[in-house]
Motif scaffolding. Sequence first.
Motif, PDB file in Angstrom:
ATOM      1  N   UNK A 137       0.833  -1.214   0.000  1.00  0.00           N
ATOM      2  CA  UNK A 137       0.000   0.000   0.000  1.00  0.00           C
ATOM      3  C   UNK A 137       0.859   1.252   0.000  1.00  0.00           C
ATOM      4  N   UNK A 138       2.150   1.096   0.346  1.00  0.00           N
ATOM      5  CA  UNK A 138       3.043   2.256   0.375  1.00  0.00           C
ATOM      6  C   UNK A 138       3.624   2.586  -0.997  1.00  0.00           C
ATOM      7  N   UNK A 186       5.065   8.703   3.866  1.00  0.00           N
ATOM      8  CA  UNK A 186       4.740   7.295   4.113  1.00  0.00           C
ATOM      9  C   UNK A 186       4.651   6.477   2.839  1.00  0.00           C
ATOM     10  N   UNK A 187       4.757   7.131   1.689  1.00  0.00           N
ATOM     11  CA  UNK A 187       4.716   6.406   0.418  1.00  0.00           C
ATOM     12  C   UNK A 187       6.109   6.364  -0.200  1.00  0.00           C
ATOM     13  N   UNK A 218      11.679   7.948   4.503  1.00  0.00           N
ATOM     14  CA  UNK A 218      11.207   8.232   5.864  1.00  0.00           C
ATOM     15  C   UNK A 218      11.727   7.115   6.754  1.00  0.00           C
ATOM     16  N   UNK A 268      11.511   3.969   8.444  1.00  0.00           N
ATOM     17  CA  UNK A 268      10.502   2.938   8.189  1.00  0.00           C
ATOM     18  C   UNK A 268      10.689   1.724   9.097  1.00  0.00           C
ATOM     19  N   UNK A 294       6.545  -6.045  11.269  1.00  0.00           N
ATOM     20  CA  UNK A 294       5.197  -5.825  11.761  1.00  0.00           C
ATOM     21  C   UNK A 294       5.250  -5.883  13.272  1.00  0.00           C
ATOM     22  N   UNK A 328      -2.755   3.013  14.683  1.00  0.00           N
ATOM     23  CA  UNK A 328      -2.232   1.966  13.807  1.00  0.00           C
ATOM     24  C   UNK A 328      -1.715   2.613  12.527  1.00  0.00           C
ATOM     25  N   UNK A 384      -0.523   1.470   8.886  1.00  0.00           N
ATOM     26  CA  UNK A 384      -0.258   0.486   7.834  1.00  0.00           C
ATOM     27  C   UNK A 384       0.804   1.079   6.915  1.00  0.00           C
ATOM     28  N   UNK A 385       1.391   0.229   6.113  1.00  0.00           N
ATOM     29  CA  UNK A 385       2.276   0.743   5.075  1.00  0.00           C
ATOM     30  C   UNK A 385       1.457   1.698   4.212  1.00  0.00           C
ATOM     31  N   UNK A 386       2.049   2.825   3.886  1.00  0.00           N
ATOM     32  CA  UNK A 386       1.349   3.777   3.030  1.00  0.00           C
ATOM     33  C   UNK A 386       0.554   4.823   3.780  1.00  0.00           C
ATOM     34  N   UNK A 387       0.378   4.645   5.072  1.00  0.00           N
ATOM     35  CA  UNK A 387      -0.335   5.667   5.839  1.00  0.00           C
ATOM     36  C   UNK A 387       0.633   6.318   6.817  1.00  0.00           C
ATOM     37  N   UNK A 388       0.205   7.391   7.488  1.00  0.00           N
ATOM     38  CA  UNK A 388       1.065   8.027   8.466  1.00  0.00           C
ATOM     39  C   UNK A 388       0.222   8.480   9.654  1.00  0.00           C
ATOM     40  N   UNK A 445       0.524   0.514  16.632  1.00  0.00           N
ATOM     41  CA  UNK A 445       0.644  -0.665  15.776  1.00  0.00           C
ATOM     42  C   UNK A 445       1.241  -0.201  14.450  1.00  0.00           C
ATOM     43  N   UNK A 505       3.134  -1.572  10.512  1.00  0.00           N
ATOM     44  CA  UNK A 505       3.383  -2.674   9.589  1.00  0.00           C
ATOM     45  C   UNK A 505       4.764  -2.507   8.953  1.00  0.00           C
ATOM     46  N   UNK A 506       5.321  -3.598   8.475  1.00  0.00           N
ATOM     47  CA  UNK A 506       6.600  -3.547   7.762  1.00  0.00           C
ATOM     48  C   UNK A 506       6.504  -2.508   6.644  1.00  0.00           C
ATOM     49  N   UNK A 507       7.474  -1.629   6.584  1.00  0.00           N
ATOM     50  CA  UNK A 507       7.444  -0.580   5.559  1.00  0.00           C
ATOM     51  C   UNK A 507       6.673   0.643   5.986  1.00  0.00           C
ATOM     52  N   UNK A 559       5.618   4.061   8.107  1.00  0.00           N
ATOM     53  CA  UNK A 559       6.397   5.239   8.488  1.00  0.00           C
ATOM     54  C   UNK A 559       6.360   5.381  10.012  1.00  0.00           C
ATOM     55  N   UNK A 581      13.742   4.439  -7.083  1.00  0.00           N
ATOM     56  CA  UNK A 581      13.636   4.639  -5.636  1.00  0.00           C
ATOM     57  C   UNK A 581      14.086   6.040  -5.230  1.00  0.00           C
TER      58      UNK A 581
END
Lengths: 402, 402
Positions: free
Chosen positions: A181-182, A193-194, B43, B45, B49, B71, B73-77, B89, B91-93, B95, B160
């Motif tokens: 999702x990142x 976060x992405x 960022x 990271x 998890x 919480x 998740x990957x892709x959120x902040x 909480x 997740x891997x990856x 932020x 990247x």
Amino acid sequence: MYMAAVAVKEMPGLPDADLVTLSKVLMRVTARTVTALAAVPGYDQALRDGYALATDGVQRQEGMQFRVVGEIAAGSQMSQRLEAGSACRIMTGGMVPEGADQVVPQEECQVSGATVTVPADSLRRKNTFIEKKGSQIAKGEELVEAGTILQPEHLALLAATRHVEIEVYRRPRVGFFCTGSELVDAPGALRPGLKVSANGYLLNGLIRQFLAEPEDLGRVADRKGELARVFEKISAGNFDAMISTGGMGPGKYDLLEEAFVAAGGEILSRTLPMRPGQSTLIGRLDGKPFFGLPGPPGAVRTLMNEVVGPALLQMQGVREYQPVVARARLRERVELRRSDVLLVKAGMLSMTEDGQEVRLAGRLEPPTCFALFPPGREVYPSGSEVEVHLSWSPEVARLFRG
Amino acid sequence: MYMAAVAVKEMPGLPDADLVTLSKVLMRVTARTVTALAAVPGYDQALRDGYALATDGVQRQEGMQFRVVGEIAAGSQMSQRLEAGSACRIMTGGMVPEGADQVVPQEECQVSGATVTVPADSLRRKNTFIEKKGSQIAKGEELVEAGTILQPEHLALLAATRHVEIEVYRRPRVGFFCTGSELVDAPGALRPGLKVSANGYLLNGLIRQFLAEPEDLGRVADRKGELARVFEKISAGNFDAMISTGGMGPGKYDLLEEAFVAAGGEILSRTLPMRPGQSTLIGRLDGKPFFGLPGPPGAVRTLMNEVVGPALLQMQGVREYQPVVARARLRERVELRRSDVLLVKAGMLSMTEDGQEVRLAGRLEPPTCFALFPPGREVYPSGSEVEVHLSWSPEVARLFRG
């Protein structure tokens, strides 16, 4: 070596073979042994510009004279037999007429009207400057084995022996997607976060390097619905093999396996006895191999060389599809943090005058090999010998197997 | 090495560089040094998890408890700072939020309602499972030197670090034609004295191998009019380099040089101090390099590796364009018929555990190298050390220069 065996034990049969025109078969894989349809050269040809002589029964005395009865340029021929004592002007590559047994370079000959005088030294020379029909390649001779990746030199051979089309395997079409999702496709879409997805570029290039055709199915968020949709695309795409990255850990959002099974996938293996590779799904979907790789690009690179690439080569009929093995001395001390499983580390090989040396690759270096550290040993002093698998390319494979 | 120097001493400048989108630059040559537009990771990271903890000022005692406030998740902040004594909480990856200084894998944590209990061992561990922003690549760091052939791994790095387009040199367009009145394009047109042209296939493949774009101008008979016409096509085609085969000897129908000069070509060299290569025209036409190679495919193959290929690489800005050199022991005795000039013979290299070995290539084998026999010596016993130039490919060049 056994990693590829794990991956490919359930390989589907070879893809179809097509007859493909000679100008399009560079780097394609032969589906059967190819033999010469014609001899090379296809006729007795002159190797020098000069005179073709019919010396039969002629005394090889000083200053022998021949009657010049014609001229043969390359591409033309003489209709009648050359009679003893006669000569014919001939060009390099020209077809030596029947009856002629020797070509003498023009610079050795003296011409006067319709007569050419040839010195005895020239007449006595062993080298006739005639290349006999079939002396390079005989008709029916085996030229290329089945399962060979065709090089430019092969194409030249096949053209010279009068092939027009060659039966080669179809290149496997490989669908791939990257989960996370990142991940975004381009910097324009970045928020905190992405990150921009790198694995898509890596896979696209590496699939090509293994002579297959990549098809990018995009970035996929860690959500059931999105994963289900990409598996629908896959079913519709009818690929010969599929690759995913990410979503393979024990984490809450690592949903790849669940989505794979929900799409009808059959799991063959969830782990490989190597690191990276412990979270690697190998399965079958619609009868075709599916490789669920972990997310880190370093792991993707390694598993492509060790597992997926060899499988892609085997699927397209490449005779020697396994990793290219060499032994090398470590140029530095390597201390491993663990040794419970085979560790595979990106390396840079150096070819020295007394063998190969290897060091671990830096973080920005495309590795030229992967060094294998079997379980049970943590410390390798500089100079220790290790097994390495070369970063595969057709040219490197040929070099190490020549 | 000096053969390339002879060929390229009058090289034109580099071709234009274009900004090309990242997905299209595989195997293209960088026109300038490329640096990271952004740090990697971008960022801080999480590498597992689990739970991101703000332990600041907290006693690392047995069974420490943290209040779970969110919480990621990957892709959120997380919008707000994590206060000391709080957890999140992650997740891997994902932020890592501001204020957090450690991630503890979820399997080590006990959750009860909005509270997570983390054991002291986990709190005391050195590894924070946080990958700091920029720890892989710093913003502004040099990633790829100018003159580098871009590999799949480079593309992953460039993606990247947020590159969208890369400045790469245009691939040189290389026009080529094969002369010889005996040549036909396809077996259908064969008559006695004619042969199918093999050099076109060879050149087409080898020009691609040297990362340039071939354009086949066809087969050309040994006639002034036909040669003049192909030179007209060349002028119209505006190529970056041109190659011909055949028509280079002292023969009556060896008209290449004459036609080249008539078309306005300037001769730089008519011979190279090597065999093959003694009848090789190097010149300039419309300011661009022209290579008039001899007719035999073996000579064409050798001269492409030793002279033309390196020139094509230099023209497209490849930093290390010269032949790739190695030393190897002869696996067989080699006796030369003459030693008045450097002899270059097609070879097959073997990589052994204590260095490279070489034998002469068989007539059907695409050579993996070219062995150099300098003038002045006719007999090389088995085991003699000779210099070899590898059959060039980007991967082989990287391997021998890594």
